[in-house]
Design a protein around this motif. Structure first.
Motif, mmCIF file in Angstrom:
data_model
loop_
_atom_site.group_PDB
_atom_site.id
_atom_site.type_symbol
_atom_site.label_atom_id
_atom_site.label_comp_id
_atom_site.label_asym_id
_atom_site.label_seq_id
_atom_site.Cartn_x
_atom_site.Cartn_y
_atom_site.Cartn_z
ATOM 1 N N VAL A 294 0.850 -1.199 0.000
ATOM 2 C CA VAL A 294 0.000 0.000 0.000
ATOM 3 C C VAL A 294 0.884 1.247 0.000
ATOM 4 C CG1 VAL A 294 -1.891 1.194 1.163
ATOM 5 C CG2 VAL A 294 -1.695 -1.307 1.344
ATOM 6 N N TYR A 295 0.472 2.257 -0.734
ATOM 7 C CA TYR A 295 1.197 3.546 -0.803
ATOM 8 C C TYR A 295 0.348 4.623 -0.134
ATOM 9 C CZ TYR A 295 4.216 1.179 -4.153
ATOM 10 O OH TYR A 295 5.083 0.308 -4.751
ATOM 11 N N PHE A 296 0.960 5.399 0.813
ATOM 12 C CA PHE A 296 0.246 6.437 1.565
ATOM 13 C C PHE A 296 0.799 7.823 1.201
ATOM 14 C CE2 PHE A 296 0.468 2.657 4.360
ATOM 15 C CZ PHE A 296 -0.891 2.336 4.386
ATOM 16 N N ILE A 328 9.516 6.676 1.262
ATOM 17 C CA ILE A 328 10.041 6.672 -0.110
ATOM 18 C C ILE A 328 10.027 8.090 -0.658
ATOM 19 C CG2 ILE A 328 9.213 4.314 -0.544
ATOM 20 C CD1 ILE A 328 6.860 5.524 -2.071
ATOM 21 N N GLU A 329 10.767 8.281 -1.737
ATOM 22 C CA GLU A 329 10.743 9.584 -2.416
ATOM 23 C C GLU A 329 9.357 9.808 -2.996
ATOM 24 O OE1 GLU A 329 13.012 11.887 -2.501
ATOM 25 O OE2 GLU A 329 14.394 10.685 -1.272
ATOM 26 N N PRO A 330 8.828 11.022 -2.911
ATOM 27 C CA PRO A 330 7.470 11.287 -3.431
ATOM 28 C C PRO A 330 7.376 10.911 -4.918
ATOM 29 C CG PRO A 330 8.260 13.125 -2.109
ATOM 30 C CD PRO A 330 9.434 12.232 -2.286
ATOM 31 N N VAL A 331 6.239 10.247 -5.263
ATOM 32 C CA VAL A 331 5.987 9.896 -6.666
ATOM 33 C C VAL A 331 4.571 10.311 -7.010
ATOM 34 C CG1 VAL A 331 7.585 7.935 -6.689
ATOM 35 C CG2 VAL A 331 5.224 7.585 -5.999
ATOM 36 N N GLN A 335 3.651 8.140 -12.177
ATOM 37 C CA GLN A 335 4.909 7.431 -11.914
ATOM 38 C C GLN A 335 4.644 6.097 -11.190
ATOM 39 O OE1 GLN A 335 6.852 10.539 -9.677
ATOM 40 N NE2 GLN A 335 8.069 11.217 -11.448
ATOM 41 N N LEU A 336 3.663 6.120 -10.284
ATOM 42 C CA LEU A 336 3.319 4.888 -9.563
ATOM 43 C C LEU A 336 2.739 3.836 -10.510
ATOM 44 C CD1 LEU A 336 3.181 3.470 -6.841
ATOM 45 C CD2 LEU A 336 0.926 4.491 -6.473
ATOM 46 N N CYS A 340 4.504 0.185 -11.102
ATOM 47 C CA CYS A 340 3.815 -1.062 -10.760
ATOM 48 C C CYS A 340 3.297 -1.788 -11.992
ATOM 49 C CB CYS A 340 2.664 -0.808 -9.781
ATOM 50 S SG CYS A 340 3.233 -0.131 -8.200
ATOM 51 N N GLY A 341 3.377 -1.162 -13.143
ATOM 52 C CA GLY A 341 2.901 -1.823 -14.355
ATOM 53 C C GLY A 341 1.388 -1.822 -14.480
#
Length: 342
Positions: A294-296, A328-331, A335-336, A340-341
């Motif tokens: 999960v990305y927050f 992580i560096e902001p994306v 870009q995400l 992740c494809g």
């Protein structure tokens, strides 16, 4: 006996004017070959068909008539011979019946002799003679008896002795196996009859292994049932205690033990729900798992996700864990997606 003697002459058939007959057939065939029927000529066509069929019937009737005349002597001869030898066949049948009756009687005498010997010998070993009824059928040949046809040869008696001895040994082994099975089942507190029946298809070692396997399996099931019952009792006791505390809370305000703050109704209900959820989790048996990435946007977003899981009944380190949490560096979303494809 006088041999049947026959005098016969060879039948001959001569077709008169065969060439004219064949020529007439060919002319009719030639006339109607490629014949085409039309709606206008249907009536005449039917008459042509009828005349051709009539001609074929006339030829066939003549053939049948000639054949009947020629075969009449053969038919009469067969009827005569059958009638003449009928008394002879009756004599043959009578003699054949007498021989079969005699042989059946001799066979019964031999069978009685064999069964009598078996009965006397089986008594010595305390065996039921009926166990050998099928095997007795193997000792009814004339070669198994002396010249008088009813006295057993020594070799036959020895073979019968060996058969009875082998059966006795087999019975003894079976009784020992039954005793071993009964002893094992008594030790484990199990019924022995199902396992004794298995001896028909399995060896004693295989049956004993099956008994042990079934016992261990039942013990495992009993442990699981006991653990489940203990969990149910624990949950029931916990709920009873919570109900008791809830009744007391109606008489005096409840406070948070850490802050001393008086808890509102919503806060109290949430605490009770969390306690019940924890107790229920102790009874669960997990059968599946999933790895989730999960990305927050920030820490608040992460805490909101964690609170959502808690509301759904998923508590950290109870039924889910977090591994690899890192900043992580902001994306951007684009870009995400590329990363992740998606």
């Amino acid at each position: 006996m006088q041999e049947l003697q026959i005098k016969h002459t060879e039948a001959k058939i001569e077709i008169i004017d065969k060439e004219a007959f064949e020529q007439n057939i060919n002319e009719i065939v030639k006339k109607y070959s490629g014949y085409t029927m039309t709606a206008a000529t249907i009536k005449d066509d039917k008459q042509v068909l009828a005349s051709l069929r009539k001609l074929v019937k006339q030829i066939s009737d003549k053939r049948i008539e000639i054949k009947k005349e020629l075969t009449a002597p053969v038919t009469d001869f067969e009827a005569y011979v059958k009638k003449a030898i009928d008394p002879l066949n009756k004599v043959i049948s009578s003699i054949d019946k007498d021989i079969k009756d005699y042989e059946a009687h001799q066979k019964q005498l031999r069978l009685d002799t064999v069964k009598g010997y078996i009965a006397n010998k089986a008594t010595e070993y305390m065996l039921d003679p009926r166990l050998f009824d099928e095997k007795a059928q193997n000792y009814l040949k004339a070669s198994d008896f002396m010249a008088d046809g009813v006295t057993l040869k020594k070799a036959t008696m020895k073979s019968l002795d060996d058969t009875i001895t082998f059966e006795y040994q087999k019975q003894q082994e079976f009784e020992k196996s039954k005793a071993a099975i009964s002893g094992q089942c008594a030790e484990y507190g199990m019924t022995d009859q199902p396992y004794i029946r298995m001896l028909k298809d399995l060896t004693l070692v295989e049956v004993l292994e099956q008994i042990k396997s079934d016992y261990l399996f039942e013990q495992e099931k009993q442990k699981m049932r006991q653990a489940e019952e203990e969990q149910r009792q624990l949950l029931a006791a916990k709920r009873a205690k919570e109900q008791e505390q809830a009744q007391k809370s109606q008489e005096m305000p409840l406070t948070d033990p850490e802050t001393g703050e008086i808890l509102s109704g919503d806060q109290l209900h949430q605490n009770e729900q969390n306690a019940l959820t924890g107790a229920e989790n102790g009874l669960k048996r997990y059968t599946q798992k999933m790895t989730l990435e999960v990305y927050f946007e920030d820490t608040a977003d992460k805490d909101r996700f964690k609170d959502g899981l808690s509301q759904l009944g998923f508590e950290h380190k109870q039924n889910y864990q977090v591994s690899g949490y890192q900043r992580i560096e902001p994306v951007t979303q684009e870009q995400l997606n590329e990363l992740c494809g998606w």
